[in-house]
Write a protein that holds these residues in place. Structure first.
Motif, PDB file in Angstrom:
ATOM      1  N   GLN A  16       1.024  -1.254   0.005  1.00 52.01           N
ATOM      2  CA  GLN A  16      -0.008   0.183  -0.056  1.00 52.01           C
ATOM      3  C   GLN A  16       0.761   1.382   0.149  1.00 52.01           C
ATOM      4  OE1 GLN A  16      -3.130  -0.338  -0.676  1.00 52.01           O
ATOM      5  NE2 GLN A  16      -3.172  -2.553  -0.141  1.00 52.01           N
ATOM      6  N   VAL A  17       2.279   1.204   0.230  1.00 51.43           N
ATOM      7  CA  VAL A  17       2.932   2.495   0.130  1.00 51.43           C
ATOM      8  C   VAL A  17       3.884   2.032  -1.099  1.00 51.43           C
ATOM      9  CG1 VAL A  17       4.502   3.825   1.340  1.00 51.43           C
ATOM     10  CG2 VAL A  17       2.621   2.910   2.571  1.00 51.43           C
ATOM     11  N   LEU A  18       5.003   1.260  -0.892  1.00 50.80           N
ATOM     12  CA  LEU A  18       6.035   0.905  -1.905  1.00 50.80           C
ATOM     13  C   LEU A  18       5.573   0.821  -3.004  1.00 50.80           C
ATOM     14  CD1 LEU A  18       8.628  -0.889   0.544  1.00 50.80           C
ATOM     15  CD2 LEU A  18       8.332   1.866   0.043  1.00 50.80           C
ATOM     16  N   GLU A  19       4.460  -0.061  -3.241  1.00 51.86           N
ATOM     17  CA  GLU A  19       3.981  -0.433  -4.619  1.00 51.86           C
ATOM     18  C   GLU A  19       3.472   0.644  -5.074  1.00 51.86           C
ATOM     19  OE1 GLU A  19       3.920  -3.099  -6.829  1.00 51.86           O
ATOM     20  OE2 GLU A  19       5.686  -3.773  -5.600  1.00 51.86           O
ATOM     21  N   TYR A  20       2.774   1.366  -4.256  1.00 55.29           N
ATOM     22  CA  TYR A  20       1.892   2.861  -5.043  1.00 55.29           C
ATOM     23  C   TYR A  20       3.052   3.836  -5.316  1.00 55.29           C
ATOM     24  CZ  TYR A  20      -2.570   1.586  -3.640  1.00 55.29           C
ATOM     25  OH  TYR A  20      -3.890   0.922  -3.422  1.00 55.29           O
ATOM     26  N   VAL A  21       3.954   3.882  -4.783  1.00 52.98           N
ATOM     27  CA  VAL A  21       5.199   4.773  -5.150  1.00 52.98           C
ATOM     28  C   VAL A  21       5.587   4.386  -6.572  1.00 52.98           C
ATOM     29  CG1 VAL A  21       7.590   5.788  -4.486  1.00 52.98           C
ATOM     30  CG2 VAL A  21       5.748   5.595  -2.661  1.00 52.98           C
ATOM     31  N   ASN A  22       6.067   3.016  -6.564  1.00 50.41           N
ATOM     32  CA  ASN A  22       6.416   2.562  -7.729  1.00 50.41           C
ATOM     33  C   ASN A  22       5.608   2.642  -8.898  1.00 50.41           C
ATOM     34  OD1 ASN A  22       8.524   1.166  -9.486  1.00 50.41           O
ATOM     35  ND2 ASN A  22       7.498  -0.717  -8.958  1.00 50.41           N
ATOM     36  N   TYR A  50       6.386  10.247  -0.417  1.00 50.10           N
ATOM     37  CA  TYR A  50       7.567   9.439  -0.631  1.00 50.10           C
ATOM     38  C   TYR A  50       7.975   9.334  -2.154  1.00 50.10           C
ATOM     39  CZ  TYR A  50       7.742   7.193   3.842  1.00 50.10           C
ATOM     40  OH  TYR A  50       7.477   6.926   5.217  1.00 50.10           O
ATOM     41  N   HIS A  51       7.152   9.587  -3.268  1.00 48.33           N
ATOM     42  CA  HIS A  51       7.596   9.799  -4.427  1.00 48.33           C
ATOM     43  C   HIS A  51       8.187  11.081  -4.665  1.00 48.33           C
ATOM     44  CE1 HIS A  51       7.101   9.932  -8.738  1.00 48.33           C
ATOM     45  NE2 HIS A  51       6.481  11.077  -8.623  1.00 48.33           N
ATOM     46  N   PHE A  52       7.790  12.192  -3.993  1.00 53.78           N
ATOM     47  CA  PHE A  52       8.621  13.438  -4.053  1.00 53.78           C
ATOM     48  C   PHE A  52       9.934  13.446  -3.749  1.00 53.78           C
ATOM     49  CE2 PHE A  52       4.147  15.363  -4.890  1.00 53.78           C
ATOM     50  CZ  PHE A  52       4.438  15.795  -6.100  1.00 53.78           C
ATOM     51  N   PHE A  53      10.062  12.527  -2.769  1.00 54.34           N
ATOM     52  CA  PHE A  53      11.446  12.376  -2.110  1.00 54.34           C
ATOM     53  C   PHE A  53      12.389  11.546  -2.971  1.00 54.34           C
ATOM     54  CE2 PHE A  53       9.841  13.772   2.240  1.00 54.34           C
ATOM     55  CZ  PHE A  53      10.795  14.681   2.473  1.00 54.34           C
ATOM     56  N   SER A  54      11.695  10.700  -3.602  1.00 52.60           N
ATOM     57  CA  SER A  54      12.420   9.703  -4.584  1.00 52.60           C
ATOM     58  C   SER A  54      12.894  10.276  -5.786  1.00 52.60           C
ATOM     59  CB  SER A  54      11.702   8.429  -4.939  1.00 52.60           C
ATOM     60  OG  SER A  54      10.549   8.688  -5.504  1.00 52.60           O
ATOM     61  N   LEU A  55      12.176  11.508  -6.181  1.00 52.74           N
ATOM     62  CA  LEU A  55      12.656  12.036  -7.745  1.00 52.74           C
ATOM     63  C   LEU A  55      14.050  12.397  -7.849  1.00 52.74           C
ATOM     64  CD1 LEU A  55       9.101  14.178  -8.343  1.00 52.74           C
ATOM     65  CD2 LEU A  55      10.089  12.103  -9.429  1.00 52.74           C
ATOM     66  N   PRO A  56      14.632  13.483  -6.713  1.00 50.82           N
ATOM     67  CA  PRO A  56      15.836  13.663  -6.897  1.00 50.82           C
ATOM     68  C   PRO A  56      16.793  12.430  -7.118  1.00 50.82           C
ATOM     69  CG  PRO A  56      15.117  15.016  -5.287  1.00 50.82           C
ATOM     70  CD  PRO A  56      14.094  13.899  -5.483  1.00 50.82           C
ATOM     71  N   LEU A  57      16.559  11.487  -6.331  1.00 51.66           N
ATOM     72  CA  LEU A  57      17.470  10.160  -6.777  1.00 51.66           C
ATOM     73  C   LEU A  57      17.119   9.585  -8.077  1.00 51.66           C
ATOM     74  CD1 LEU A  57      17.171   8.156  -3.100  1.00 51.66           C
ATOM     75  CD2 LEU A  57      19.101   9.620  -4.115  1.00 51.66           C
ATOM     76  N   LYS A  58      15.973   9.664  -8.521  1.00 61.93           N
ATOM     77  CA  LYS A  58      15.876   9.016  -9.925  1.00 61.93           C
ATOM     78  C   LYS A  58      16.552   9.984 -10.921  1.00 61.93           C
ATOM     79  CE  LYS A  58      11.943   6.582  -8.710  1.00 61.93           C
ATOM     80  NZ  LYS A  58      12.028   5.004  -9.006  1.00 61.93           N
ATOM     81  N   VAL A  59      16.472  11.503 -10.846  1.00 60.94           N
ATOM     82  CA  VAL A  59      17.336  12.123 -11.667  1.00 60.94           C
ATOM     83  C   VAL A  59      18.843  11.902 -11.695  1.00 60.94           C
ATOM     84  CG1 VAL A  59      17.901  14.587 -11.950  1.00 60.94           C
ATOM     85  CG2 VAL A  59      15.440  14.088 -11.354  1.00 60.94           C
ATOM     86  N   VAL A  60      19.306  11.649 -10.747  1.00 60.75           N
ATOM     87  CA  VAL A  60      20.741  11.143 -10.709  1.00 60.75           C
ATOM     88  C   VAL A  60      20.989   9.806 -11.198  1.00 60.75           C
ATOM     89  CG1 VAL A  60      22.738  10.751  -8.928  1.00 60.75           C
ATOM     90  CG2 VAL A  60      21.203  12.498  -8.575  1.00 60.75           C
ATOM     91  N   GLY A  61      19.989   9.011 -11.269  1.00 63.99           N
ATOM     92  CA  GLY A  61      20.222   7.608 -11.933  1.00 63.99           C
ATOM     93  C   GLY A  61      19.738   6.352 -10.810  1.00 63.99           C
ATOM     94  N   VAL A  62      19.531   6.757  -9.380  1.00 64.66           N
ATOM     95  CA  VAL A  62      19.338   5.674  -8.693  1.00 64.66           C
ATOM     96  C   VAL A  62      17.885   5.047  -8.908  1.00 64.66           C
ATOM     97  CG1 VAL A  62      18.998   5.124  -6.284  1.00 64.66           C
ATOM     98  CG2 VAL A  62      20.689   6.862  -6.923  1.00 64.66           C
ATOM     99  N   LYS A  63      17.556   4.022  -9.322  1.00 64.05           N
ATOM    100  CA  LYS A  63      16.326   3.364  -9.626  1.00 64.05           C
ATOM    101  C   LYS A  63      16.103   1.948  -8.611  1.00 64.05           C
ATOM    102  CE  LYS A  63      16.347   5.175 -14.294  1.00 64.05           C
ATOM    103  NZ  LYS A  63      16.301   4.940 -15.723  1.00 64.05           N
ATOM    104  N   SER A  64      17.120   1.608  -7.982  1.00 67.82           N
ATOM    105  CA  SER A  64      17.030   0.717  -6.985  1.00 67.82           C
ATOM    106  C   SER A  64      16.047   0.597  -6.042  1.00 67.82           C
ATOM    107  CB  SER A  64      18.496   0.376  -6.388  1.00 67.82           C
ATOM    108  OG  SER A  64      18.282  -0.923  -5.432  1.00 67.82           O
TER     109      SER A  64
END
Length: 181
Positions: A16-22, A50-64
């Motif tokens: 209900q959290v991590l899958e929705y962020v994905n 959590y999605h907004f916190f993950s956006l900067p990491l995705k820009v840098v290339g972190v997708k794990s």
């Protein structure tokens, strides 16, 4: 606990959290989500945060997903540490008797499971600690010996905390409703 915590404690933490962020990040994966997603039965606020916190990491290339799950656990840990800090500060001001303070600290010390739950990415954990933080903030102000009325800024902050906790988990309204009385 944030570094060594593996997996999830309850399935809701993952589904209900991590899958929705994905799903927010990868729209083509939305069709594989649980039926609650299509029926819009779950709160949307925590996965969006959590999605907004993950956006900067995705820009840098972190997708794990493991790195992202660690980031989300660290955010939960950071917020809950503020709540625990204000709770201890509240205990310090609440009791004039040194023995009563010691009993209160011992009582909190017996909650050995708290560090494990501090880092959970579930809506229960985060809303509970935001609620504790908000209630501790307002009660600290009420324990102030100056007898000055609450400032508008303090009331606004308390209402903001109540609103965020409510958006994360609707049942937290009961906590803030009782504190308001």
């Amino acid at each position: 606990t944030c570094f060594f915590s593996l997996g999830h404690f309850h399935p809701d933490e993952h589904f209900q959290v991590l899958e929705y962020v994905n799903a927010f990040t990868n729209p083509h994966l939305r069709e594989g989500l649980t039926w609650e997603y299509t029926q819009r039965m779950r709160p949307w606020f925590l996965p969006i945060v959590y999605h907004f916190f993950s956006l900067p990491l995705k820009v840098v290339g972190v997708k794990s997903p493991f790195v992202l799950a660690f980031l989300f656990r660290f955010i939960s840990f950071f917020i809950s540490q503020f709540a625990i800090f204000y709770l201890f500060k509240n205990i310090n001001l609440s009791f004039d008797n040194k023995k009563a303070k010691q009993y209160a600290y011992w009582g909190l010390g017996l909650t050995w499971f708290i560090p494990y739950f501090l880092v959970r990415t579930s809506s229960d954990t985060l809303s509970a600690f935001i609620s504790i933080f908000g209630i501790a903030l307002i009660s600290l102000r009420c324990l102030d010996k100056s007898n000055q009325p609450l400032k508008l800024r303090e009331v606004f902050l308390w209402c903001f905390m109540a609103s965020v906790a409510f958006l994360i988990r609707y049942q937290s309204l009961i906590l803030f409703g009782g504190a308001w009385l």
